[in-house]
Design a protein around this motif. Sequence first.
Motif, mmCIF file in Angstrom:
data_model
loop_
_atom_site.group_PDB
_atom_site.id
_atom_site.type_symbol
_atom_site.label_atom_id
_atom_site.label_comp_id
_atom_site.label_asym_id
_atom_site.label_seq_id
_atom_site.Cartn_x
_atom_site.Cartn_y
_atom_site.Cartn_z
ATOM 1 N N MET A 23 -0.775 -9.177 7.161
ATOM 2 C CA MET A 23 -1.285 -8.849 8.490
ATOM 3 C C MET A 23 -2.631 -9.532 8.737
ATOM 4 O O MET A 23 -3.225 -10.098 7.805
ATOM 5 N N ASP A 63 -2.396 7.706 6.389
ATOM 6 C CA ASP A 63 -2.603 7.144 7.723
ATOM 7 C C ASP A 63 -3.006 8.268 8.678
ATOM 8 O O ASP A 63 -2.506 9.399 8.562
ATOM 9 N N ARG A 104 -2.198 -2.270 19.134
ATOM 10 C CA ARG A 104 -2.996 -1.162 18.610
ATOM 11 C C ARG A 104 -4.342 -1.678 18.130
ATOM 12 O O ARG A 104 -4.506 -2.868 17.851
ATOM 13 N N ASN A 141 2.485 -5.732 2.502
ATOM 14 C CA ASN A 141 1.118 -5.927 2.946
ATOM 15 C C ASN A 141 0.090 -5.404 1.940
ATOM 16 O O ASN A 141 0.040 -4.206 1.660
ATOM 17 N N PHE A 144 -5.579 -8.523 9.032
ATOM 18 C CA PHE A 144 -6.698 -8.087 8.183
ATOM 19 C C PHE A 144 -6.930 -9.076 7.042
ATOM 20 O O PHE A 144 -8.055 -9.478 6.764
ATOM 21 N N TRP A 145 -5.852 -9.488 6.376
ATOM 22 C CA TRP A 145 -5.984 -10.392 5.208
ATOM 23 C C TRP A 145 -6.258 -11.822 5.656
ATOM 24 O O TRP A 145 -6.887 -12.597 4.933
ATOM 25 N N GLY A 147 4.545 1.353 10.912
ATOM 26 C CA GLY A 147 5.500 1.165 9.822
ATOM 27 C C GLY A 147 6.790 0.494 10.242
ATOM 28 O O GLY A 147 7.638 0.205 9.390
ATOM 29 N N TRP A 205 -5.900 4.326 6.270
ATOM 30 C CA TRP A 205 -5.872 3.486 7.466
ATOM 31 C C TRP A 205 -5.704 4.374 8.695
ATOM 32 O O TRP A 205 -4.968 5.364 8.657
ATOM 33 N N GLY A 253 1.619 3.748 4.492
ATOM 34 C CA GLY A 253 1.494 2.615 3.568
ATOM 35 C C GLY A 253 2.703 1.710 3.636
ATOM 36 O O GLY A 253 3.836 2.175 3.811
ATOM 37 N N GLY A 276 7.254 -2.548 11.223
ATOM 38 C CA GLY A 276 7.320 -3.877 10.601
ATOM 39 C C GLY A 276 7.696 -3.783 9.126
ATOM 40 O O GLY A 276 8.492 -4.580 8.614
ATOM 41 N N ASP A 277 7.130 -2.799 8.435
ATOM 42 C CA ASP A 277 7.435 -2.627 7.005
ATOM 43 C C ASP A 277 8.867 -2.121 6.821
ATOM 44 O O ASP A 277 9.562 -2.506 5.883
ATOM 45 N N THR A 312 0.825 -1.208 0.000
ATOM 46 C CA THR A 312 0.000 0.000 0.000
ATOM 47 C C THR A 312 0.863 1.264 0.000
ATOM 48 O O THR A 312 1.935 1.304 0.592
HETATM 49 P P1 AMP Z 1 2.983 -1.743 10.287
HETATM 50 O O1 AMP Z 1 2.930 -0.779 11.424
HETATM 51 O O2 AMP Z 1 4.367 -2.145 9.881
HETATM 52 O O3 AMP Z 1 2.059 -2.912 10.474
HETATM 53 O O4 AMP Z 1 2.433 -0.988 8.998
HETATM 54 C C1 AMP Z 1 1.500 0.028 9.063
HETATM 55 C C2 AMP Z 1 1.207 0.484 7.647
HETATM 56 O O5 AMP Z 1 0.422 -0.530 7.002
HETATM 57 C C3 AMP Z 1 0.408 1.748 7.612
HETATM 58 O O6 AMP Z 1 1.164 2.757 6.961
HETATM 59 C C4 AMP Z 1 -0.868 1.413 6.843
HETATM 60 O O7 AMP Z 1 -1.178 2.329 5.835
HETATM 61 C C5 AMP Z 1 -0.599 0.058 6.239
HETATM 62 N N1 AMP Z 1 -1.767 -0.821 6.371
HETATM 63 C C6 AMP Z 1 -2.675 -0.865 7.371
HETATM 64 N N2 AMP Z 1 -3.620 -1.806 7.144
HETATM 65 C C7 AMP Z 1 -3.294 -2.372 5.957
HETATM 66 C C8 AMP Z 1 -3.866 -3.419 5.162
HETATM 67 N N3 AMP Z 1 -4.966 -4.064 5.540
HETATM 68 N N4 AMP Z 1 -3.248 -3.748 4.014
HETATM 69 C C9 AMP Z 1 -2.139 -3.119 3.634
HETATM 70 N N5 AMP Z 1 -1.545 -2.121 4.304
HETATM 71 C C10 AMP Z 1 -2.119 -1.746 5.466
#
Ligand code: AMP
Length: 309
Positions: free
Chosen positions: A150, A13, A94, A125, A152-153, A235, A83, A28, A237-238, A9
């Motif tokens: 995550m 946020d 969270r 994600n 959600f999916w 973010g 989000w 994202g 984790g990303d 994504t």
């Molecule tokens: P993290 O904190 O590493 O889990 O990532 C948070 C980021 O994930 C945020 O910047 C969101 O925009 C994005 N995010 C939140 N929910 C989703 C989702 N269902 N699918 C993809 N990206 C998401």
Amino acid sequence: MNKLVIVGTVAFDAIETPFGKTDKILGGAATYIGLATSQFNVDAAIVSVVGGDFPQSYLDLLANKNIDISNLEVVKEGKTFFWSGKYHNDMNTRDTLVTELNVLEHFSPVVPKHYKDAEIVMLGNLHPLVQQSVLDQMHKKPKLSILDTMNFWMDIALKDLLAVIKNVDVITINDEEARQLTGEYALVTAAKKIHAMGPKYVVIKKGEHGALLFHNDNVFYAPALPLEDVFDPTGAGDTFAGGFAGYLAKTGDFSFENMKKAVVYGSTLASFCVQKFGTEQMQQLTSEAVRKRLLQFKELTQFEIILDK
Ligand code: AMP
């Protein structure tokens, strides 16, 4: 140098932590991953979608970090993925308040021609069908595919998620998600079950408690750097996944030994991410600051011990 395709994504946020609250800011998964990989000067492209409401300045920011955004689609009449989340006092957990898929609902990704032979694919994600579609567009199987996902999916598209998990080499996932995916509480058992689903390497992220890397019977653990100032874990984790993928893209060595170093790079970059809201810290991060922190990391984790015979 290895080429890297990033899908995920690119988002707005709105974040609330015990230390403050933001309006819609840049976020994202692909954004955080891209900013982290830009530390390694690798040839990386983001495949994603945003709406007409997405500011040009955010696109410029990514392009100025040398990230190829030619296949970051802008749907003029659409709205960007949104989000919103609120952190508990422990800052490790969270609640998601809002997830608006918007332009993501009908997104069909296109991998740029020049990246169809990329050695590494980082599936950030996103809907598992979109992740799979990126894999399907590659001319041949990438040398390394890494998937992040995550809860959600898992909740809304588990079957599709299991299908794509089967096709990747590495999965990065947080502890709670690993438990949800496998039904196992013990992370060692959860990792074994995830191995059996397909990935040869399993990385379990434990927030402020670091990350575990599993490969067959080998386990490696890297702590998170203890920090005084943690404002926003969004973010992290990303950013970890981006640091991990970026280091592997730069070195081109996908052995377990080198993946240990990739985990350390991932943890180091994530430690910066949490020190400011959103992507703020990652936008300004210098290689000198990263180098200094890596040295701190080394000191934190190294010890000599003399054992009795
Ligand atoms: P993290 O904190 O590493 O889990 O990532 C948070 C980021 O994930 C945020 O910047 C969101 O925009 C994005 N995010 C939140 N929910 C989703 C989702 N269902 N699918 C993809 N990206 C998401």
